[in-house]
Design an enzyme around this catalytic site. Structure first.
Site, short mmCIF file in Angstrom:
data_model
loop_
_atom_site.label_atom_id
_atom_site.label_comp_id
_atom_site.label_asym_id
_atom_site.label_seq_id
_atom_site.Cartn_x
_atom_site.Cartn_y
_atom_site.Cartn_z
N GLU A 124 62.63 122.93 33.39
CA GLU A 124 63.95 122.23 33.50
C GLU A 124 64.24 121.52 34.61
OE1 GLU A 124 67.02 121.45 32.21
OE2 GLU A 124 66.82 123.28 31.14
N GLY A 129 67.09 116.87 37.89
CA GLY A 129 67.27 117.72 38.91
C GLY A 129 67.97 119.15 38.28
N ASP A 196 59.83 106.38 37.72
CA ASP A 196 60.29 107.34 37.67
C ASP A 196 61.05 107.86 36.41
OD1 ASP A 196 61.39 110.14 39.25
OD2 ASP A 196 63.25 108.96 38.65
N LYS A 200 60.43 110.67 32.80
CA LYS A 200 61.52 111.54 32.46
C LYS A 200 61.92 111.36 30.95
CE LYS A 200 63.79 111.80 37.06
NZ LYS A 200 64.63 111.42 38.00
N GLY A 298 68.10 115.97 44.56
CA GLY A 298 68.58 116.81 45.77
C GLY A 298 68.00 118.17 45.99
#
Length: 415
Positions: A124, A129, A196, A200, A298
């Site tokens: 997940e 994030g 990046d 995804k 984060g």
């Protein structure tokens, strides 16, 4: 009690340890079992850590301990994460990860191994994030045929573009600010060149359509060539520029998968996703558009998603969750040169604007000029109707042969 191991004690790994240790009771209620950290794998020493007694530098401690049922891989990169993950799954240990690079390049293989060994491989945290997106697509939207997924998948580039749009800041200055604030790495290549976001969208495409879409099959370009002039023309056109990762199922069954800067209308739900936030739009045939929004990276947001997967694994120690796609050879992805979409073009020429427009009109489908305040006399911008990429390349080449310099080309999105 279920024993778990955490591989990697960087930003995300330390966050996972923090969340697991600070929410012991509430996690136990949700998992129906108490979860305890037995090992933390890292090559560095952490003598002052309150978990100093749990650190090991030897992966064999984890793989050979029958008590460890779930492993969190938060090391990043492919090696040694791939080898460690594979060995854990072969031993029947479930693995959860935030490692988008590993899932994007080895996901099909690792999911197959997990299935064969009655273990789970959950990820997940690898996309968005702390934003829930893998579960919603695989479970909540399971009754839908997914028509399209598109999103702002990288907070670093979104922050940079936001500064360019809102504060008229140059790309270089916005990047320096992102680095100073800790939003961008010292080497920002993976972010600003689109790698990046590509990883995804490959994960989301594989999940939604059941075949592994590898990054090497996908066109990816970044934002390094976006100029403030383009930002101004986008505003005049009625939109903004965002780096979008997109997969769309075409009428012929192929997938149009891409990562690139796009002009999107100010009416789009993604137009106001700013700063380091991510926004992911899923278009289903029954639900219509559903948008997921939040901080895409984060320490604690990502750790939260990792721990949620750990809880899920603990609840399914004796039964697999159905999360799977088969391997792919790229045949499902439409060649980029054959994809069709409208474009924005900015050019420079010593010819007058009327002469440039006449040349443009003969080469591009339904070209319409757009203007911006204080544009120099030798600058001209226009938008077109749908054209295949191969048609675009030929038209741009012909324009350059006529002495017109191509300054910028950006895809126009229908989001």
């Amino acid at each position: 009690m279920v024993q778990v191991a955490v591989m990697g004690h960087g930003v995300v790994g330390s966050g996972v340890v923090e969340v697991l240790s600070q929410h012991v009771e509430s996690i136990a209620k949700r998992a129906k079992e108490e979860i305890a950290i037995k090992y933390i794998l890292d090559i560095r020493d952490f003598p002052d850590s309150p978990f100093a007694d749990k650190f090991t530098k030897n992966f064999e401690d984890i793989i050979n301990d029958e008590e460890v049922k779930v492993v969190a891989e938060v090391m990043g990169g492919v090696n040694p994460a791939y080898d460690f993950t594979k060995r854990c799954l072969l031993k029947g240990k479930s693995v959860v990860t935030s490692n988008k690079e590993l899932v994007a390049t080895k996901g099909a293989e690792l999911l197959k191994i997990a299935k064969e060994n009655n273990a789970n491989y959950l990820f997940e945290a690898s996309v968005g994030g702390g934003i829930p997106i893998i579960r919603p697509i695989s479970q909540c939207l399971a009754a839908n045929d997914v028509i399209e997924i598109a999103g702002i998948l990288n907070g670093t580039t979104n922050f940079i573009l936001t500064k360019m749009i809102r504060e008229n800041m140059s790309f270089d200055d916005a990047l320096k600010m992102a680095q100073k604030l800790g939003y961008a790495e010292k080497d920002p290549t993976a972010d600003v060149e689109g790698h990046d976001a590509c990883r995804k969208i490959c994960i989301l495409a594989s999940l939604a359509y059941g075949k592994h879409v590898y990054p090497e099959y996908v066109h990816a370009s970044g934002i390094t060539k976006i100029a403030l002039e383009d930002v101004a023309y986008a505003a005049s056109w009625g939109g903004v520029i965002k780096l979008i990762g997109q997969v769309k199922k075409l009428d012929d069954g192929k997938l149009d998968v891409t990562v690139e800067p796009m002009l999107i209308s100010k009416e789009s739900q993604l137009a106001n996703v700013d700063d380091v936030f991510n926004g992911i739009l899923v278009r289903g045939d029954s639900t219509g558009d559903v948008v997921f929004y939040g901080k895409g990276a984060g320490k604690l947001p990502t750790a939260s998603a990792v721990v949620a997967d750990i809880i899920d694994c603990v609840k399914h120690l004796k039964a697999r969750k159905y999360l799977y796609w088969s391997d792919g050879d790229g045949s499902i992805v439409k060649p980029y040169e054959e994809t069709v979409y409208p474009i924005y073009i900015r050019v420079g020429s010593t010819l007058n604007k009327q002469a440039v427009f006449e040349k443009v009109s003969g080469l591009f489908r339904n070209a319409r000029s757009i203007v911006r305040t204080n544009a120099p006399e030798n600058e001209f911008a226009f938008v077109t109707d749908d054209m295949s990429v191969s048609e675009q390349i030929n038209a741009l080449s012909a324009l350059e042969n006529d002495g017109v310099k191509i300054l910028s080309k950006i895809r126009i999105s229908d989001l």
